[in-house]
Design a protein around this motif. Structure first.
Motif, PDB file in Angstrom:
ATOM      1  N   GLY A  36       0.787  -1.240   0.000  1.00 50.08           N
ATOM      2  CA  GLY A  36       0.000   0.000   0.000  1.00 50.08           C
ATOM      3  C   GLY A  36       0.808   1.273   0.000  1.00 50.08           C
ATOM      4  N   GLY A  37       2.151   1.161   0.073  1.00 47.55           N
ATOM      5  CA  GLY A  37       3.012   2.345   0.010  1.00 47.55           C
ATOM      6  C   GLY A  37       3.507   2.558  -1.411  1.00 47.55           C
ATOM      7  N   LEU A  38       4.555   3.382  -1.544  1.00 47.22           N
ATOM      8  CA  LEU A  38       5.169   3.585  -2.859  1.00 47.22           C
ATOM      9  C   LEU A  38       6.602   3.066  -2.799  1.00 47.22           C
ATOM     10  CD1 LEU A  38       4.789   4.906  -5.746  1.00 47.22           C
ATOM     11  CD2 LEU A  38       6.072   6.839  -4.815  1.00 47.22           C
ATOM     12  N   GLY A  39       6.867   1.981  -3.524  1.00 40.70           N
ATOM     13  CA  GLY A  39       8.214   1.441  -3.579  1.00 40.70           C
ATOM     14  C   GLY A  39       9.002   2.074  -4.709  1.00 40.70           C
ATOM     15  N   LEU A  40      10.322   2.169  -4.521  1.00 40.21           N
ATOM     16  CA  LEU A  40      11.177   2.789  -5.538  1.00 40.21           C
ATOM     17  C   LEU A  40      12.352   1.885  -5.881  1.00 40.21           C
ATOM     18  CD1 LEU A  40      11.582   6.435  -4.142  1.00 40.21           C
ATOM     19  CD2 LEU A  40      10.046   5.710  -5.956  1.00 40.21           C
ATOM     20  N   ILE A  41      12.545   1.667  -7.168  1.00 41.98           N
ATOM     21  CA  ILE A  41      13.753   1.005  -7.658  1.00 41.98           C
ATOM     22  C   ILE A  41      14.857   2.061  -7.698  1.00 41.98           C
ATOM     23  CG2 ILE A  41      14.814   0.009  -9.733  1.00 41.98           C
ATOM     24  CD1 ILE A  41      12.012  -1.050 -10.482  1.00 41.98           C
ATOM     25  N   THR A  42      16.060   1.697  -7.289  1.00 35.95           N
ATOM     26  CA  THR A  42      17.167   2.666  -7.336  1.00 35.95           C
ATOM     27  C   THR A  42      17.846   2.576  -8.705  1.00 35.95           C
ATOM     28  OG1 THR A  42      17.426   2.276  -4.981  1.00 35.95           O
ATOM     29  CG2 THR A  42      19.173   3.505  -6.065  1.00 35.95           C
ATOM     30  N   GLY A  43      17.666   3.629  -9.484  1.00 37.98           N
ATOM     31  CA  GLY A  43      18.108   3.598 -10.880  1.00 37.98           C
ATOM     32  C   GLY A  43      19.575   3.258 -11.056  1.00 37.98           C
ATOM     33  N   LEU A  44      20.445   3.981 -10.332  1.00 39.09           N
ATOM     34  CA  LEU A  44      21.878   3.836 -10.598  1.00 39.09           C
ATOM     35  C   LEU A  44      22.476   2.533 -10.075  1.00 39.09           C
ATOM     36  CD1 LEU A  44      23.379   7.416 -10.079  1.00 39.09           C
ATOM     37  CD2 LEU A  44      22.372   6.402 -12.120  1.00 39.09           C
ATOM     38  N   ARG A  47      23.542  -1.063 -13.573  1.00 38.18           N
ATOM     39  CA  ARG A  47      24.740  -0.468 -14.179  1.00 38.18           C
ATOM     40  C   ARG A  47      24.501   0.162 -15.546  1.00 38.18           C
ATOM     41  NH1 ARG A  47      26.267  -5.117 -12.610  1.00 38.18           N
ATOM     42  NH2 ARG A  47      26.607  -5.810 -14.764  1.00 38.18           N
ATOM     43  N   THR A  48      23.435  -0.266 -16.227  1.00 38.14           N
ATOM     44  CA  THR A  48      23.147   0.317 -17.547  1.00 38.14           C
ATOM     45  C   THR A  48      21.642   0.573 -17.658  1.00 38.14           C
ATOM     46  OG1 THR A  48      22.674  -1.805 -18.598  1.00 38.14           O
ATOM     47  CG2 THR A  48      24.990  -1.095 -18.608  1.00 38.14           C
ATOM     48  N   PRO A  49      21.249   1.461 -18.581  1.00 36.67           N
ATOM     49  CA  PRO A  49      19.818   1.686 -18.803  1.00 36.67           C
ATOM     50  C   PRO A  49      19.070   0.402 -19.176  1.00 36.67           C
ATOM     51  CG  PRO A  49      21.077   3.465 -19.772  1.00 36.67           C
ATOM     52  CD  PRO A  49      22.080   2.449 -19.307  1.00 36.67           C
ATOM     53  N   ASP A  50      19.717  -0.502 -19.919  1.00 36.55           N
ATOM     54  CA  ASP A  50      19.047  -1.768 -20.280  1.00 36.55           C
ATOM     55  C   ASP A  50      18.748  -2.594 -19.036  1.00 36.55           C
ATOM     56  OD1 ASP A  50      18.909  -1.274 -22.905  1.00 36.55           O
ATOM     57  OD2 ASP A  50      20.629  -2.528 -23.490  1.00 36.55           O
ATOM     58  N   ALA A  53      15.817  -1.090 -17.363  1.00 36.96           N
ATOM     59  CA  ALA A  53      14.582  -1.466 -18.069  1.00 36.96           C
ATOM     60  C   ALA A  53      14.141  -2.863 -17.643  1.00 36.96           C
ATOM     61  CB  ALA A  53      14.811  -1.416 -19.583  1.00 36.96           C
ATOM     62  N   ASN A  54      15.109  -3.747 -17.508  1.00 34.75           N
ATOM     63  CA  ASN A  54      14.805  -5.119 -17.089  1.00 34.75           C
ATOM     64  C   ASN A  54      14.276  -5.159 -15.646  1.00 34.75           C
ATOM     65  OD1 ASN A  54      14.851  -7.962 -17.597  1.00 34.75           O
ATOM     66  ND2 ASN A  54      16.511  -8.062 -16.097  1.00 34.75           N
ATOM     67  N   GLU A  55      14.873  -4.343 -14.784  1.00 39.07           N
ATOM     68  CA  GLU A  55      14.439  -4.299 -13.372  1.00 39.07           C
ATOM     69  C   GLU A  55      13.004  -3.760 -13.277  1.00 39.07           C
ATOM     70  OE1 GLU A  55      16.444  -5.763 -11.474  1.00 39.07           O
ATOM     71  OE2 GLU A  55      15.755  -5.292  -9.460  1.00 39.07           O
ATOM     72  N   ILE A  56      12.685  -2.775 -14.103  1.00 43.85           N
ATOM     73  CA  ILE A  56      11.320  -2.231 -14.139  1.00 43.85           C
ATOM     74  C   ILE A  56      10.352  -3.334 -14.581  1.00 43.85           C
ATOM     75  CG2 ILE A  56       9.798  -0.590 -15.343  1.00 43.85           C
ATOM     76  CD1 ILE A  56      12.306   1.312 -15.462  1.00 43.85           C
ATOM     77  N   ARG A  57      10.749  -4.100 -15.590  1.00 39.01           N
ATOM     78  CA  ARG A  57       9.891  -5.220 -16.047  1.00 39.01           C
ATOM     79  C   ARG A  57       9.706  -6.237 -14.933  1.00 39.01           C
ATOM     80  NH1 ARG A  57      12.407  -4.525 -21.051  1.00 39.01           N
ATOM     81  NH2 ARG A  57      14.111  -5.933 -20.543  1.00 39.01           N
ATOM     82  N   ARG A  58      10.776  -6.569 -14.219  1.00 42.15           N
ATOM     83  CA  ARG A  58      10.669  -7.547 -13.120  1.00 42.15           C
ATOM     84  C   ARG A  58       9.719  -7.027 -12.046  1.00 42.15           C
ATOM     85  NH1 ARG A  58      14.016  -9.935  -9.742  1.00 42.15           N
ATOM     86  NH2 ARG A  58      15.239  -8.091  -9.269  1.00 42.15           N
ATOM     87  N   CYS A  59       9.818  -5.749 -11.745  1.00 43.94           N
ATOM     88  CA  CYS A  59       8.964  -5.176 -10.695  1.00 43.94           C
ATOM     89  C   CYS A  59       7.495  -5.250 -11.109  1.00 43.94           C
ATOM     90  CB  CYS A  59       9.388  -3.736 -10.407  1.00 43.94           C
ATOM     91  SG  CYS A  59       8.740  -3.097  -8.865  1.00 43.94           S
ATOM     92  N   ARG A  60       7.264  -4.971 -12.399  1.00 44.05           N
ATOM     93  CA  ARG A  60       5.875  -4.991 -12.869  1.00 44.05           C
ATOM     94  C   ARG A  60       5.288  -6.399 -12.791  1.00 44.05           C
ATOM     95  NH1 ARG A  60       5.943  -1.062 -16.345  1.00 44.05           N
ATOM     96  NH2 ARG A  60       5.048   0.259 -14.741  1.00 44.05           N
TER      97      ARG A  60
END
Ligand code: FMN
Length: 325
Positions: A36-44, A47-50, A53-60
């Motif tokens: 019920g909160g807001l979780g955040l992936i730490t971008g940096l 190591r790379t934008p790709d 992108a993969n981590e965002i997909r895993r989270c979804r």
């Protein structure tokens, strides 16, 4: 619990998990968002934008609730591929970005055009006002107590939050030293619309870090953090250990001539060894004074449910009794 922050981000409770290097993986962010909160992936940390992108997909795959990405802008000789990270965030259909560090102005047009809400984390009223003036949707106001980088002004939250409330029009969350329902009610009383927690979320079952890290936080008291890198005006609050004592000794002996290169061994690239391998003496790692309030390792859902139940108990019982005239 509806506040301007829950409305802005479409979440149930006004509780955010701040970006944390080598902690904010998809598992952490999804657990917080699912509770019920807001979780955040730490971008940096990716190591790379790709990889981001993969981590965002895993989270979804792990949550259908809103989650965000932290983008930290640090002074650096070889800056990370920020345009690439911003593209991964936009293409990943992420709806919230927490920016931190340097002024995020350059990246705001692209993020806002993509319908992304931006919350900027800052450690002073003047930086929060700047964030408001450049178009950030919200601020995360980080007091001197916080784990990580408290800035150089050393203003604790009992002063900083009401000062922010007096000046800001955009909603803000209280960050630094937040642990439980008492923190949440206090944050709301001081004018915030919610709270952001870092250290508290590391000591949870789902936090994807070595057990030694969780145990170190539970064992630590509020007296066990140290400020390092103050002479470089890059102050960081960390948990004391042998590496931190070594670092502080270098700061004392080298005085004004201290350079980043002198302490590279204690601070650069140490997070994987600590967070993943549990080598607790490998270097300096961020930890808040709030460690003194942390004495268990619940699931994220247990933690958030407990915070909300305690907050309502304080509001409906203790404070209601006080106001019954
Ligand atoms: C281990 C650790 C790593 C962190 N890494 C980052 C980071 O990469 N970027 C960032 O903006 N904040 C980072 N922070 C700060 C947190 O997002 C948050 O602002 C802070 O922990 C709040 O204070 P608290 O620990 O007292 O809750 C980190 C904090 C910790 C404890």
């Amino acid at each position: 619990m509806k506040t301007r922050i829950t409305e802005l981000f479409g979440i149930q409770y006004p509780i955010i998990q701040g970006g944390m290097h080598y902690v904010g993986f998809a598992e952490m962010a999804a657990a917080v968002s699912n509770a019920g909160g807001l979780g955040l992936i730490t971008g940096l940390t990716q190591r790379t934008p790709d990889l981001l992108a993969n981590e965002i997909r895993r989270c979804r795959e792990m949550t259908d609730k809103p989650f965000g990405v932290n983008l930290t802008f640090l002074p650096s000789l070889t800056p990370p591929d920020y345009p690439g990270y911003v593209r991964a965030i936009i293409d990943g259909d992420v709806k919230v970005v927490e920016t931190a560090g340097n002024n995020p102005q350059k990246w705001l047009p692209a993020l806002r055009e993509a319908g992304i809400k931006v919350i900027h984390k800052c450690t002073s009223v003047r930086h929060a006002l700047k964030a408001e003036s450049i178009g950030c949707d919200a601020a995360s106001v980080d007091g001197f107590e916080c784990g990580g980088h408290p800035g150089e002004d050393d203003v604790p939250n009992f002063i900083l939050l009401p000062r922010a409330a007096d000046e800001l029009k955009i909603p803000f969350v209280a960050s630094g030293g937040m642990a439980d329902g008492r923190s949440l009610v206090a944050a709301l009383s001081l004018g915030a619309d919610g709270m952001n927690m870092g250290t508290r979320f590391i000591a949870t079952q789902e936090a994807p870090v070595h057990d030694n890290v969780k145990r170190a936080i539970v064992a630590a008291s509020e007296l066990d953090t140290r400020l390092v890198m103050r002479p470089l005006r890059n102050t960081e609050r960390v948990l004391k250990n042998a590496a931190v004592e070594r670092l502080l000794e270098k700061e004392r002996s080298l005085g004004a001539s201290l350079k980043f290169e002198d302490i590279i061994g204690e601070v650069a690239g140490v997070y994987p060894a600590i967070m993943q391998d549990g080598q607790m003496e490998a270097g300096a790692w961020s930890c808040g004074m709030v460690a003194g309030l942390i004495d268990d390792i619940p699931t994220v859902k247990e933690l958030i449910d407990r915070i909300i139940a305690q907050a309502y108990a304080i509001i409906d019982e203790r404070l209601a009794r006080l106001s019954a005239r």
